[in-house]
Design a protein around this motif. Sequence first.
Motif, PDB file in Angstrom:
ATOM      1  N   SER A 125       6.524  81.564 -88.982  1.00 50.11           N
ATOM      2  CA  SER A 125       7.438  82.841 -88.256  1.00 50.11           C
ATOM      3  C   SER A 125       8.132  83.364 -89.072  1.00 50.11           C
ATOM      4  O   SER A 125       8.397  83.451 -90.304  1.00 50.11           O
ATOM      5  CB  SER A 125       8.427  81.871 -87.126  1.00 50.11           C
ATOM      6  OG  SER A 125       9.410  81.264 -88.030  1.00 50.11           O
ATOM      7  N   GLU A 126       8.595  84.623 -88.194  1.00 51.08           N
ATOM      8  CA  GLU A 126       9.533  85.636 -89.337  1.00 51.08           C
ATOM      9  C   GLU A 126      10.807  84.904 -89.954  1.00 51.08           C
ATOM     10  O   GLU A 126      11.049  85.277 -90.997  1.00 51.08           O
ATOM     11  CB  GLU A 126       9.593  86.894 -88.366  1.00 51.08           C
ATOM     12  CG  GLU A 126      10.201  87.951 -89.287  1.00 51.08           C
ATOM     13  CD  GLU A 126       9.376  88.811 -90.102  1.00 51.08           C
ATOM     14  OE1 GLU A 126       9.908  89.167 -91.101  1.00 51.08           O
ATOM     15  OE2 GLU A 126       8.133  88.630 -89.949  1.00 51.08           O
ATOM     16  N   PHE A 127      11.309  84.073 -89.059  1.00 48.68           N
ATOM     17  CA  PHE A 127      12.415  83.456 -89.510  1.00 48.68           C
ATOM     18  C   PHE A 127      12.300  82.606 -90.839  1.00 48.68           C
ATOM     19  O   PHE A 127      12.845  82.669 -91.521  1.00 48.68           O
ATOM     20  CB  PHE A 127      13.142  82.603 -88.302  1.00 48.68           C
ATOM     21  CG  PHE A 127      14.224  81.630 -88.692  1.00 48.68           C
ATOM     22  CD1 PHE A 127      15.471  82.396 -88.700  1.00 48.68           C
ATOM     23  CD2 PHE A 127      14.194  80.390 -88.975  1.00 48.68           C
ATOM     24  CE1 PHE A 127      16.490  81.720 -89.141  1.00 48.68           C
ATOM     25  CE2 PHE A 127      15.373  79.703 -89.314  1.00 48.68           C
ATOM     26  CZ  PHE A 127      16.483  80.355 -89.490  1.00 48.68           C
ATOM     27  N   ASP A 128      11.297  81.767 -90.668  1.00 48.18           N
ATOM     28  CA  ASP A 128      10.686  81.133 -91.810  1.00 48.18           C
ATOM     29  C   ASP A 128      10.483  81.813 -93.024  1.00 48.18           C
ATOM     30  O   ASP A 128      10.625  81.544 -94.177  1.00 48.18           O
ATOM     31  CB  ASP A 128       9.376  79.937 -91.530  1.00 48.18           C
ATOM     32  CG  ASP A 128       9.537  79.069 -90.316  1.00 48.18           C
ATOM     33  OD1 ASP A 128      10.902  78.495 -90.366  1.00 48.18           O
ATOM     34  OD2 ASP A 128       8.495  78.795 -89.818  1.00 48.18           O
ATOM     35  N   LYS A 129       9.819  82.964 -92.702  1.00 47.62           N
ATOM     36  CA  LYS A 129       9.608  83.908 -93.986  1.00 47.62           C
ATOM     37  C   LYS A 129      10.781  84.383 -94.758  1.00 47.62           C
ATOM     38  O   LYS A 129      11.011  84.295 -96.022  1.00 47.62           O
ATOM     39  CB  LYS A 129       8.766  85.193 -93.662  1.00 47.62           C
ATOM     40  CG  LYS A 129       7.314  84.552 -93.615  1.00 47.62           C
ATOM     41  CD  LYS A 129       6.625  85.876 -92.887  1.00 47.62           C
ATOM     42  CE  LYS A 129       5.092  85.390 -92.647  1.00 47.62           C
ATOM     43  NZ  LYS A 129       4.239  86.652 -91.906  1.00 47.62           N
ATOM     44  N   ARG A 130      11.755  84.796 -93.888  1.00 51.80           N
ATOM     45  CA  ARG A 130      13.110  85.219 -94.258  1.00 51.80           C
ATOM     46  C   ARG A 130      13.889  84.150 -94.946  1.00 51.80           C
ATOM     47  O   ARG A 130      14.585  84.221 -96.178  1.00 51.80           O
ATOM     48  CB  ARG A 130      14.002  85.765 -93.078  1.00 51.80           C
ATOM     49  CG  ARG A 130      13.510  87.291 -92.551  1.00 51.80           C
ATOM     50  CD  ARG A 130      14.143  87.839 -91.687  1.00 51.80           C
ATOM     51  NE  ARG A 130      15.373  88.171 -92.323  1.00 51.80           N
ATOM     52  CZ  ARG A 130      16.562  88.547 -91.948  1.00 51.80           C
ATOM     53  NH1 ARG A 130      16.788  88.434 -90.397  1.00 51.80           N
ATOM     54  NH2 ARG A 130      17.603  88.989 -92.391  1.00 51.80           N
ATOM     55  N   GLU A 131      13.770  82.876 -94.495  1.00 55.17           N
ATOM     56  CA  GLU A 131      14.611  81.774 -94.866  1.00 55.17           C
ATOM     57  C   GLU A 131      13.927  81.309 -96.478  1.00 55.17           C
ATOM     58  O   GLU A 131      14.685  81.073 -97.482  1.00 55.17           O
ATOM     59  CB  GLU A 131      14.434  80.593 -93.910  1.00 55.17           C
ATOM     60  CG  GLU A 131      15.237  79.280 -94.547  1.00 55.17           C
ATOM     61  CD  GLU A 131      15.080  78.162 -93.758  1.00 55.17           C
ATOM     62  OE1 GLU A 131      15.936  77.280 -93.970  1.00 55.17           O
ATOM     63  OE2 GLU A 131      13.962  78.019 -92.813  1.00 55.17           O
ATOM     64  N   GLU A 132      12.649  81.539 -96.460  1.00 51.96           N
ATOM     65  CA  GLU A 132      11.996  81.112 -97.744  1.00 51.96           C
ATOM     66  C   GLU A 132      12.167  82.280 -98.879  1.00 51.96           C
ATOM     67  O   GLU A 132      12.701  82.111-100.050  1.00 51.96           O
ATOM     68  CB  GLU A 132      10.510  81.165 -97.523  1.00 51.96           C
ATOM     69  CG  GLU A 132       9.802  80.852 -99.125  1.00 51.96           C
ATOM     70  CD  GLU A 132       8.326  80.951 -98.734  1.00 51.96           C
ATOM     71  OE1 GLU A 132       7.709  80.750 -99.742  1.00 51.96           O
ATOM     72  OE2 GLU A 132       7.790  80.381 -97.757  1.00 51.96           O
ATOM     73  N   SER A 133      12.530  83.478 -98.292  1.00 51.59           N
ATOM     74  CA  SER A 133      12.745  84.511 -99.252  1.00 51.59           C
ATOM     75  C   SER A 133      14.123  84.623 -99.814  1.00 51.59           C
ATOM     76  O   SER A 133      14.446  84.725-100.876  1.00 51.59           O
ATOM     77  CB  SER A 133      12.514  86.004 -98.342  1.00 51.59           C
ATOM     78  OG  SER A 133      12.919  86.928 -99.086  1.00 51.59           O
ATOM     79  N   PHE A 134      15.174  83.949 -98.852  1.00 55.21           N
ATOM     80  CA  PHE A 134      16.575  83.823 -99.266  1.00 55.21           C
ATOM     81  C   PHE A 134      16.646  82.800-100.169  1.00 55.21           C
ATOM     82  O   PHE A 134      17.294  82.793-101.253  1.00 55.21           O
ATOM     83  CB  PHE A 134      17.424  83.621 -97.998  1.00 55.21           C
ATOM     84  CG  PHE A 134      17.911  84.937 -97.349  1.00 55.21           C
ATOM     85  CD1 PHE A 134      18.448  85.885 -98.024  1.00 55.21           C
ATOM     86  CD2 PHE A 134      17.580  85.282 -95.972  1.00 55.21           C
ATOM     87  CE1 PHE A 134      19.167  86.949 -97.415  1.00 55.21           C
ATOM     88  CE2 PHE A 134      17.881  86.139 -95.292  1.00 55.21           C
ATOM     89  CZ  PHE A 134      18.303  87.008 -95.972  1.00 55.21           C
ATOM     90  N   GLU A 135      15.917  81.617 -99.712  1.00 51.91           N
ATOM     91  CA  GLU A 135      15.808  80.395-100.811  1.00 51.91           C
ATOM     92  C   GLU A 135      15.358  80.743-102.296  1.00 51.91           C
ATOM     93  O   GLU A 135      15.967  80.437-103.157  1.00 51.91           O
ATOM     94  CB  GLU A 135      15.149  79.338-100.264  1.00 51.91           C
ATOM     95  CG  GLU A 135      15.612  78.645 -99.047  1.00 51.91           C
ATOM     96  CD  GLU A 135      14.830  77.690 -98.376  1.00 51.91           C
ATOM     97  OE1 GLU A 135      13.683  77.396 -98.878  1.00 51.91           O
ATOM     98  OE2 GLU A 135      15.391  76.874 -97.370  1.00 51.91           O
ATOM     99  N   LYS A 150      15.312  83.826-103.728  1.00 50.02           N
ATOM    100  CA  LYS A 150      16.165  84.689-104.229  1.00 50.02           C
ATOM    101  C   LYS A 150      17.509  84.047-104.954  1.00 50.02           C
ATOM    102  O   LYS A 150      18.000  84.137-105.975  1.00 50.02           O
ATOM    103  CB  LYS A 150      16.952  85.762-103.357  1.00 50.02           C
ATOM    104  CG  LYS A 150      17.910  86.858-103.940  1.00 50.02           C
ATOM    105  CD  LYS A 150      18.390  87.722-103.027  1.00 50.02           C
ATOM    106  CE  LYS A 150      19.355  88.764-103.637  1.00 50.02           C
ATOM    107  NZ  LYS A 150      20.203  88.516-104.905  1.00 50.02           N
TER     108      LYS A 150
END
Length: 105
Positions: free
Chosen positions: A2-12, A14
Amino acid sequence: MSEFDKREESFELKFAHDEELHFKALARAHKMMGLWAAEKLGKTGAEAEAYARALIEQDLAAHAKAGVLGRIEKDFAAAGVAQSEHQISRHFEEFRAAAEKDIKR
Protein backbone atom coordinates in the motif's frame (compact mmCIF):
# COMPACT_ATOMS: atom_id res chain seq x y z
CA MET A 1 2.24 -2.89 -1.00
CA SER A 2 0.00 0.00 0.00
CA GLU A 3 0.95 3.65 -0.31
CA PHE A 4 1.17 3.83 3.49
CA ASP A 5 3.61 0.88 3.56
CA LYS A 6 5.75 2.51 0.87
CA ARG A 7 5.89 5.77 2.81
CA GLU A 8 6.74 3.95 6.03
CA GLU A 9 9.56 2.06 4.31
CA SER A 10 10.82 5.30 2.80
CA PHE A 11 10.94 6.97 6.23
CA GLU A 12 12.73 3.97 7.72
CA LEU A 13 15.35 4.03 4.96
CA LYS A 14 15.88 7.77 5.42
CA PHE A 15 16.25 7.32 9.17
CA ALA A 16 18.82 4.54 8.69
CA HIS A 17 20.72 6.68 6.19
CA ASP A 18 20.70 9.71 8.50
CA GLU A 19 21.93 7.59 11.42
CA GLU A 20 24.77 6.21 9.30
CA LEU A 21 25.81 9.74 8.30
CA HIS A 22 25.64 10.86 11.94
CA PHE A 23 27.85 7.92 13.00
CA LYS A 24 30.41 8.67 10.28
CA ALA A 25 30.47 12.37 11.13
CA LEU A 26 30.92 11.66 14.83
CA ALA A 27 33.78 9.24 14.16
CA ARG A 28 35.43 11.81 11.89
CA ALA A 29 34.97 14.55 14.51
CA HIS A 30 36.54 12.33 17.17
CA LYS A 31 39.52 11.66 14.90
CA MET A 32 39.94 15.39 14.24
CA MET A 33 39.63 16.04 17.97
CA GLY A 34 42.15 13.31 18.72
CA LEU A 35 44.68 14.70 16.25
CA TRP A 36 44.22 18.19 17.70
CA ALA A 37 44.66 16.89 21.24
CA ALA A 38 47.66 14.78 20.20
CA GLU A 39 49.32 17.89 18.79
CA LYS A 40 48.72 19.73 22.06
CA LEU A 41 50.24 16.77 23.92
CA GLY A 42 53.34 16.85 21.70
CA LYS A 43 52.50 13.65 19.81
CA THR A 44 53.28 13.39 16.12
CA GLY A 45 53.05 10.87 13.29
CA ALA A 46 52.03 7.35 14.20
CA GLU A 47 51.75 8.22 17.88
CA ALA A 48 49.22 10.98 17.10
CA GLU A 49 47.25 8.64 14.81
CA ALA A 50 47.21 5.96 17.52
CA TYR A 51 45.93 8.48 20.08
CA ALA A 52 43.13 9.59 17.72
CA ARG A 53 42.24 5.97 16.93
CA ALA A 54 42.08 5.16 20.65
CA LEU A 55 39.56 7.98 21.16
CA ILE A 56 37.37 6.63 18.36
CA GLU A 57 37.52 3.13 19.81
CA GLN A 58 36.71 4.47 23.28
CA ASP A 59 33.67 6.25 21.86
CA LEU A 60 32.48 3.10 20.14
CA ALA A 61 32.77 1.22 23.40
CA ALA A 62 31.23 3.91 25.63
CA HIS A 63 28.77 5.56 23.18
CA ALA A 64 29.34 8.89 24.86
CA LYS A 65 30.88 12.18 23.76
CA ALA A 66 31.59 13.03 27.39
CA GLY A 67 33.90 10.03 27.65
CA VAL A 68 36.12 11.25 24.82
CA LEU A 69 36.22 14.83 26.07
CA GLY A 70 36.78 13.63 29.63
CA ARG A 71 39.76 11.56 28.55
CA ILE A 72 41.25 14.52 26.70
CA GLU A 73 40.75 16.71 29.77
CA LYS A 74 42.54 14.14 31.96
CA ASP A 75 45.36 13.71 29.44
CA PHE A 76 45.80 17.48 29.19
CA ALA A 77 45.83 17.87 32.97
CA ALA A 78 48.41 15.10 33.33
CA ALA A 79 50.62 16.69 30.66
CA GLY A 80 50.17 20.24 31.95
CA VAL A 81 48.36 21.46 28.82
CA ALA A 82 46.32 24.55 29.66
CA GLN A 83 42.89 24.05 28.06
CA SER A 84 39.60 24.54 29.88
CA GLU A 85 36.66 22.18 29.61
CA HIS A 86 34.87 24.90 27.66
CA GLN A 87 37.74 25.29 25.19
CA ILE A 88 37.89 21.53 24.62
CA SER A 89 34.12 21.35 24.10
CA ARG A 90 34.23 24.31 21.72
CA HIS A 91 36.91 22.64 19.62
CA PHE A 92 34.87 19.44 19.52
CA GLU A 93 31.78 21.30 18.30
CA GLU A 94 33.85 22.97 15.57
CA PHE A 95 35.24 19.60 14.49
CA ARG A 96 31.78 18.02 14.61
CA ALA A 97 30.33 20.74 12.38
CA ALA A 98 33.22 20.41 9.92
CA ALA A 99 32.87 16.61 9.87
CA GLU A 100 29.12 16.80 9.21
CA LYS A 101 29.75 19.25 6.38
CA ASP A 102 32.39 16.91 4.89
CA ILE A 103 30.14 13.85 5.15
CA LYS A 104 27.18 15.57 3.46
CA ARG A 105 29.24 16.41 0.35
